[in-house]
Design a protein around this motif. Structure first.
Motif, PDB file in Angstrom:
ATOM      1  N   GLY A 180     -24.304  96.293 -73.274  1.00 29.85           N
ATOM      2  CA  GLY A 180     -25.198  96.415 -71.977  1.00 29.85           C
ATOM      3  C   GLY A 180     -26.557  94.883 -72.905  1.00 29.85           C
ATOM      4  N   THR A 181     -26.373  94.634 -73.705  1.00 21.62           N
ATOM      5  CA  THR A 181     -26.959  93.351 -74.466  1.00 21.62           C
ATOM      6  C   THR A 181     -27.011  92.242 -73.947  1.00 21.62           C
ATOM      7  OG1 THR A 181     -27.671  94.875 -75.790  1.00 21.62           O
ATOM      8  CG2 THR A 181     -27.749  92.564 -76.344  1.00 21.62           C
ATOM      9  N   ALA A 182     -25.593  92.440 -73.491  1.00 25.89           N
ATOM     10  CA  ALA A 182     -24.430  90.984 -73.000  1.00 25.89           C
ATOM     11  C   ALA A 182     -24.481  90.751 -71.555  1.00 25.89           C
ATOM     12  CB  ALA A 182     -23.245  91.126 -73.427  1.00 25.89           C
ATOM     13  N   VAL A 183     -23.672  91.902 -70.676  1.00 24.81           N
ATOM     14  CA  VAL A 183     -23.983  92.507 -69.472  1.00 24.81           C
ATOM     15  C   VAL A 183     -25.433  91.458 -68.594  1.00 24.81           C
ATOM     16  CG1 VAL A 183     -25.534  93.940 -69.228  1.00 24.81           C
ATOM     17  CG2 VAL A 183     -23.246  93.749 -67.405  1.00 24.81           C
ATOM     18  N   GLY A 184     -26.918  90.971 -69.197  1.00 29.94           N
ATOM     19  CA  GLY A 184     -27.656  90.217 -68.558  1.00 29.94           C
ATOM     20  C   GLY A 184     -27.563  87.963 -68.261  1.00 29.94           C
ATOM     21  N   ARG A 185     -26.042  88.233 -69.157  1.00 38.96           N
ATOM     22  CA  ARG A 185     -26.083  86.686 -68.859  1.00 38.96           C
ATOM     23  C   ARG A 185     -24.930  86.284 -67.580  1.00 38.96           C
ATOM     24  NH1 ARG A 185     -22.445  87.047 -75.413  1.00 38.96           N
ATOM     25  NH2 ARG A 185     -24.398  87.679 -76.155  1.00 38.96           N
ATOM     26  N   TYR A 186     -24.965  87.723 -67.340  1.00 41.44           N
ATOM     27  CA  TYR A 186     -24.313  87.591 -65.822  1.00 41.44           C
ATOM     28  C   TYR A 186     -24.715  88.170 -64.942  1.00 41.44           C
ATOM     29  CZ  TYR A 186     -20.639  86.724 -69.744  1.00 41.44           C
ATOM     30  OH  TYR A 186     -20.020  86.100 -70.939  1.00 41.44           O
ATOM     31  N   GLN A 199     -36.603  93.314 -58.750  1.00 43.74           N
ATOM     32  CA  GLN A 199     -35.856  94.789 -59.088  1.00 43.74           C
ATOM     33  C   GLN A 199     -35.543  94.779 -60.238  1.00 43.74           C
ATOM     34  OE1 GLN A 199     -33.331  93.222 -55.516  1.00 43.74           O
ATOM     35  NE2 GLN A 199     -33.083  95.452 -55.400  1.00 43.74           N
ATOM     36  N   THR A 200     -35.471  95.410 -61.650  1.00 40.70           N
ATOM     37  CA  THR A 200     -35.007  95.548 -62.211  1.00 40.70           C
ATOM     38  C   THR A 200     -33.356  96.174 -62.531  1.00 40.70           C
ATOM     39  OG1 THR A 200     -36.873  95.950 -62.761  1.00 40.70           O
ATOM     40  CG2 THR A 200     -35.577  96.610 -64.252  1.00 40.70           C
ATOM     41  N   LEU A 201     -32.447  96.230 -62.999  1.00 38.62           N
ATOM     42  CA  LEU A 201     -31.434  97.030 -63.647  1.00 38.62           C
ATOM     43  C   LEU A 201     -31.643  97.992 -64.845  1.00 38.62           C
ATOM     44  CD1 LEU A 201     -28.507  97.856 -63.670  1.00 38.62           C
ATOM     45  CD2 LEU A 201     -27.528  95.701 -64.848  1.00 38.62           C
ATOM     46  N   TYR A 202     -31.912  99.398 -65.118  1.00 40.51           N
ATOM     47  CA  TYR A 202     -31.719 100.344 -65.633  1.00 40.51           C
ATOM     48  C   TYR A 202     -29.828 100.481 -66.791  1.00 40.51           C
ATOM     49  CZ  TYR A 202     -36.860 100.233 -65.341  1.00 40.51           C
ATOM     50  OH  TYR A 202     -38.364  99.547 -64.755  1.00 40.51           O
ATOM     51  N   THR A 233     -33.345  91.276 -63.904  1.00 42.36           N
ATOM     52  CA  THR A 233     -34.292  91.987 -64.866  1.00 42.36           C
ATOM     53  C   THR A 233     -33.302  93.018 -65.339  1.00 42.36           C
ATOM     54  OG1 THR A 233     -35.958  90.886 -64.738  1.00 42.36           O
ATOM     55  CG2 THR A 233     -36.033  92.568 -66.271  1.00 42.36           C
ATOM     56  N   THR A 234     -32.862  93.415 -66.329  1.00 40.35           N
ATOM     57  CA  THR A 234     -31.714  93.844 -67.612  1.00 40.35           C
ATOM     58  C   THR A 234     -32.693  94.595 -68.297  1.00 40.35           C
ATOM     59  OG1 THR A 234     -30.132  92.975 -66.697  1.00 40.35           O
ATOM     60  CG2 THR A 234     -30.105  94.536 -68.190  1.00 40.35           C
ATOM     61  N   VAL A 235     -33.088  96.094 -67.872  1.00 41.20           N
ATOM     62  CA  VAL A 235     -33.143  97.010 -69.387  1.00 41.20           C
ATOM     63  C   VAL A 235     -32.467  97.917 -69.785  1.00 41.20           C
ATOM     64  CG1 VAL A 235     -35.109  98.440 -69.598  1.00 41.20           C
ATOM     65  CG2 VAL A 235     -35.461  96.651 -68.300  1.00 41.20           C
ATOM     66  N   ASN A 236     -31.903  97.664 -71.367  1.00 41.55           N
ATOM     67  CA  ASN A 236     -31.178  98.659 -71.845  1.00 41.55           C
ATOM     68  C   ASN A 236     -31.695  99.743 -72.250  1.00 41.55           C
ATOM     69  OD1 ASN A 236     -28.600  99.427 -73.348  1.00 41.55           O
ATOM     70  ND2 ASN A 236     -28.285  97.538 -74.115  1.00 41.55           N
ATOM     71  N   LYS A 237     -30.959 100.539 -71.672  1.00 44.63           N
ATOM     72  CA  LYS A 237     -31.926 101.985 -72.486  1.00 44.63           C
ATOM     73  C   LYS A 237     -30.710 102.756 -73.080  1.00 44.63           C
ATOM     74  CE  LYS A 237     -35.682 103.392 -71.651  1.00 44.63           C
ATOM     75  NZ  LYS A 237     -37.013 103.193 -72.256  1.00 44.63           N
ATOM     76  N   GLY A 238     -29.755 102.342 -73.596  1.00 43.47           N
ATOM     77  CA  GLY A 238     -28.567 102.694 -73.830  1.00 43.47           C
ATOM     78  C   GLY A 238     -28.620 103.402 -75.379  1.00 43.47           C
ATOM     79  N   VAL A 239     -29.018 104.601 -76.060  1.00 42.88           N
ATOM     80  CA  VAL A 239     -29.038 105.182 -76.559  1.00 42.88           C
ATOM     81  C   VAL A 239     -27.666 105.490 -77.912  1.00 42.88           C
ATOM     82  CG1 VAL A 239     -29.862 106.527 -77.718  1.00 42.88           C
ATOM     83  CG2 VAL A 239     -31.404 105.598 -76.345  1.00 42.88           C
ATOM     84  N   GLY A 240     -27.455 104.821 -78.849  1.00 44.17           N
ATOM     85  CA  GLY A 240     -26.344 105.437 -79.983  1.00 44.17           C
ATOM     86  C   GLY A 240     -26.106 107.177 -80.004  1.00 44.17           C
ATOM     87  N   GLY A 241     -24.710 107.803 -79.893  1.00 42.68           N
ATOM     88  CA  GLY A 241     -24.607 109.151 -79.889  1.00 42.68           C
ATOM     89  C   GLY A 241     -25.297 110.140 -79.355  1.00 42.68           C
TER      90      GLY A 241
END
Length: 255
Positions: A40-46, A19-22, A50-58
């Motif tokens: 989203g960069t930090a949440v994978g520590r907990y 399973q993956t978390l997007y 597998t965490t894929v951070n697709k956040g995009v500024g703006g």
């Protein structure tokens, strides 16, 4: 038949293991940009997933849709994967008398709300509500067998008389309403983050915001990620079984 059942069980087990978390959101979620870091960069520590951070500024819900970013996630989602949606900071109006900024949504709490705005070249554009863009993506994720979670936006560094209130405005309300309409888990990330900031105090929280009142550094991102984990643990989401041994130790309580 026994062999078939065994193979089917193995396939199902492997699917769950992979399973993956997007994460779909804006700069408050997105990977690092200089000193600024999204939660989203930090949440994978907990998490043990597998965490894929697709956040995009703006990005707003509308621009994330129109730029094909939701489709990037939908195209790769597998049955059992999770997708967290968190928008609102960039979804506000361009302002009276200004041309459309390509990000604003039609104002209102509901799927079918529309508005007509004027583009920079003078043409008229039909835009839809915050819910329209998010709920269409939720429907597409569900069609692929994915599991959606709707999260409210994060608070600014906006202490008043030494406190940040739990009222995050209309986009917090919109996110909660989407959760109710779509019967998916809603995480009140705004209130859980406000709770964490209030517990740490205004002076400490000020060190998390090096550039402005919205974007936090790595230390702030970790606190905001912990707040999301606390909200997740206090919810009914099946994602919480993927919280690792560090997760239950995040501070503060359920709201």
């Amino acid at each position: 038949m026994l062999l078939y059942n065994a193979v089917a069980l193995l396939a199902a087990t492997l699917a769950v293991r992979s399973q993956t978390l997007y994460l779909a959101g804006d700069s408050t979620m997105a990977p690092s940009s200089g000193v600024i870091q999204g939660w989203g960069t930090a949440v994978g520590r907990y998490l043990s997933i597998t965490t894929v951070n697709k956040g995009v500024g703006g990005e707003s819900a509308r621009s994330y849709t129109n730029n094909g970013r939701f489709n990037e996630i939908i195209n790769v989602v597998k049955p059992g994967d999770f997708v967290v949606f968190e928008f609102g900071h960039n979804d506000v109006s361009a302002g009276s008398g200004n041309p459309d900024n390509g990000k604003q949504d039609a104002v209102g709490d509901g799927y079918d709300i529309t508005a007509t705005v004027t583009a920079a070249n003078g043409t008229q554009i039909l835009i839809h509500s915050f819910a329209y863009y998010i709920e269409n993506a939720i429907n597409a994720v569900a069609a692929k067998g994915g599991i959606s979670i709707i999260s409210s936006l994060t608070p600014h560094n906006s202490f008043v008389n030494g406190n940040i209130g739990f009222d995050g405005g209309r986009f917090q309300t919109y996110a909660k309403s989407i959760g109710t309409r779509k019967n998916i888990v809603y995480v009140d990330h705004y209130s859980y983050t406000a709770q964490a900031f209030n517990a740490l105090g205004q002076t400490k929280v000020a060190t998390f915001f090096p550039d402005d009142a919205l974007h936090f550094n790595a230390a702030g991102a970790d606190v905001v990620a912990q707040a999301f984990i606390k909200g997740l643990l206090c919810s009914t989401s099946t994602l919480k079984i993927k919280v690792n041994s560090a997760g239950p130790n995040v501070p503060n309580g359920c709201l």
